[in-house]
Write a protein that holds these residues in place. Structure first.
Motif, PDB file in Angstrom:
ATOM      1  N   TYR A  65       0.852  -1.190   0.000  1.00  0.00           N
ATOM      2  CA  TYR A  65       0.000   0.000   0.000  1.00  0.00           C
ATOM      3  C   TYR A  65       0.887   1.238   0.000  1.00  0.00           C
ATOM      4  O   TYR A  65       2.027   1.213   0.443  1.00  0.00           O
ATOM      5  N   ALA A  66       0.364   2.316  -0.558  1.00  0.00           N
ATOM      6  CA  ALA A  66       1.135   3.553  -0.716  1.00  0.00           C
ATOM      7  C   ALA A  66       1.092   4.385   0.561  1.00  0.00           C
ATOM      8  O   ALA A  66       0.074   4.421   1.259  1.00  0.00           O
ATOM      9  N   THR A  67       2.199   5.053   0.839  1.00  0.00           N
ATOM     10  CA  THR A  67       2.283   6.016   1.941  1.00  0.00           C
ATOM     11  C   THR A  67       2.931   7.290   1.402  1.00  0.00           C
ATOM     12  O   THR A  67       4.078   7.603   1.734  1.00  0.00           O
ATOM     13  N   PRO A  68       2.216   8.036   0.543  1.00  0.00           N
ATOM     14  CA  PRO A  68       2.829   9.198  -0.106  1.00  0.00           C
ATOM     15  C   PRO A  68       3.187  10.332   0.853  1.00  0.00           C
ATOM     16  O   PRO A  68       4.047  11.155   0.547  1.00  0.00           O
ATOM     17  N   ASP A  69       2.571  10.379   2.017  1.00  0.00           N
ATOM     18  CA  ASP A  69       2.876  11.448   2.978  1.00  0.00           C
ATOM     19  C   ASP A  69       4.266  11.307   3.585  1.00  0.00           C
ATOM     20  O   ASP A  69       4.854  12.289   4.033  1.00  0.00           O
ATOM     21  N   THR A  70       4.798  10.087   3.612  1.00  0.00           N
ATOM     22  CA  THR A  70       6.116   9.856   4.218  1.00  0.00           C
ATOM     23  C   THR A  70       7.197   9.606   3.171  1.00  0.00           C
ATOM     24  O   THR A  70       8.288   9.140   3.497  1.00  0.00           O
ATOM     25  N   ASP A  71       6.932   9.911   1.910  1.00  0.00           N
ATOM     26  CA  ASP A  71       7.873   9.699   0.818  1.00  0.00           C
ATOM     27  C   ASP A  71       9.117  10.562   1.020  1.00  0.00           C
ATOM     28  O   ASP A  71       9.025  11.777   1.146  1.00  0.00           O
ATOM     29  N   THR A  72      10.306   9.936   1.065  1.00  0.00           N
ATOM     30  CA  THR A  72      11.546  10.678   1.296  1.00  0.00           C
ATOM     31  C   THR A  72      12.407  10.804   0.041  1.00  0.00           C
ATOM     32  O   THR A  72      13.551  11.234   0.123  1.00  0.00           O
ATOM     33  N   ARG A  73      11.872  10.437  -1.113  1.00  0.00           N
ATOM     34  CA  ARG A  73      12.656  10.559  -2.352  1.00  0.00           C
ATOM     35  C   ARG A  73      12.857  12.033  -2.677  1.00  0.00           C
ATOM     36  O   ARG A  73      11.941  12.834  -2.611  1.00  0.00           O
ATOM     37  N   ILE A  74      14.073  12.399  -3.054  1.00  0.00           N
ATOM     38  CA  ILE A  74      14.389  13.778  -3.419  1.00  0.00           C
ATOM     39  C   ILE A  74      13.921  14.060  -4.847  1.00  0.00           C
ATOM     40  O   ILE A  74      13.361  15.105  -5.131  1.00  0.00           O
ATOM     41  N   CYS A  75      14.160  13.128  -5.747  1.00  0.00           N
ATOM     42  CA  CYS A  75      13.683  13.282  -7.124  1.00  0.00           C
ATOM     43  C   CYS A  75      13.210  11.926  -7.632  1.00  0.00           C
ATOM     44  O   CYS A  75      13.594  10.882  -7.113  1.00  0.00           O
ATOM     45  N   SER A  76      12.349  11.965  -8.614  1.00  0.00           N
ATOM     46  CA  SER A  76      11.882  10.725  -9.226  1.00  0.00           C
ATOM     47  C   SER A  76      11.860  10.919 -10.737  1.00  0.00           C
ATOM     48  O   SER A  76      11.572  12.007 -11.233  1.00  0.00           O
ATOM     49  N   HIS A  77      12.167   9.863 -11.437  1.00  0.00           N
ATOM     50  CA  HIS A  77      12.177   9.891 -12.896  1.00  0.00           C
ATOM     51  C   HIS A  77      10.939   9.162 -13.388  1.00  0.00           C
ATOM     52  O   HIS A  77      10.820   7.958 -13.200  1.00  0.00           O
ATOM     53  N   ASP A  78      10.040   9.904 -13.989  1.00  0.00           N
ATOM     54  CA  ASP A  78       8.789   9.309 -14.435  1.00  0.00           C
ATOM     55  C   ASP A  78       8.903   8.616 -15.787  1.00  0.00           C
ATOM     56  O   ASP A  78       8.084   7.765 -16.109  1.00  0.00           O
ATOM     57  N   LEU A  79       9.903   8.993 -16.584  1.00  0.00           N
ATOM     58  CA  LEU A  79      10.076   8.398 -17.908  1.00  0.00           C
ATOM     59  C   LEU A  79      11.415   7.693 -18.002  1.00  0.00           C
ATOM     60  O   LEU A  79      12.373   8.063 -17.352  1.00  0.00           O
ATOM     61  N   ARG A  80      11.456   6.659 -18.845  1.00  0.00           N
ATOM     62  CA  ARG A  80      12.694   5.952 -19.102  1.00  0.00           C
ATOM     63  C   ARG A  80      12.763   5.626 -20.585  1.00  0.00           C
ATOM     64  O   ARG A  80      11.735   5.535 -21.258  1.00  0.00           O
TER      65      ARG A  80
END
Length: 98
Positions: A65-80
């Motif tokens: 399950y998702a926990t977007p409130d506690t997400d600690t990623r600095i950046c994310s790459h949506d495309l590859r």
């Protein structure tokens, strides 16, 4: 030659988990994202490492399950950009006898 880009498996899995109002198994994530099981497991563990998703065991089944409130990623790459030729599969090392 410019290659087309497609959504990364991490962004697809995170999108499914955030959009879902229920727990998801890896098999359900695979059916909804069309990624292979290795990519699903790598994506869920990556999201767990950065606290964007959590897992729960129940009756021998793992649910995510998702926990977007506690997400600690600095950046994310949506495309590859997908590779144009597949990688070679690894062969098992040969046993060397002295």
């Amino acid at each position: 030659m410019k290659h087309s880009q497609e959504p990364s498996c991490v962004s697809l899995v995170f999108g499914v988990l955030v959009g879902s109002d229920d727990f998801k198994t890896a098999k359900q994530l695979q059916e909804e994202t069309r990624c292979n099981m290795n990519q699903i497991l790598a994506a869920t563990h990556h999201l767990q490492k950065y606290k964007a998703a959590e897992m729960m065991y129940s009756n021998g089944t793992t649910y995510w399950y998702a926990t977007p409130d506690t997400d600690t990623r600095i950046c994310s790459h949506d495309l590859r950009t997908p590779e144009n030729k597949p990688r070679k599969t690894r062969r098992s090392p040969k046993n060397k006898t002295p």
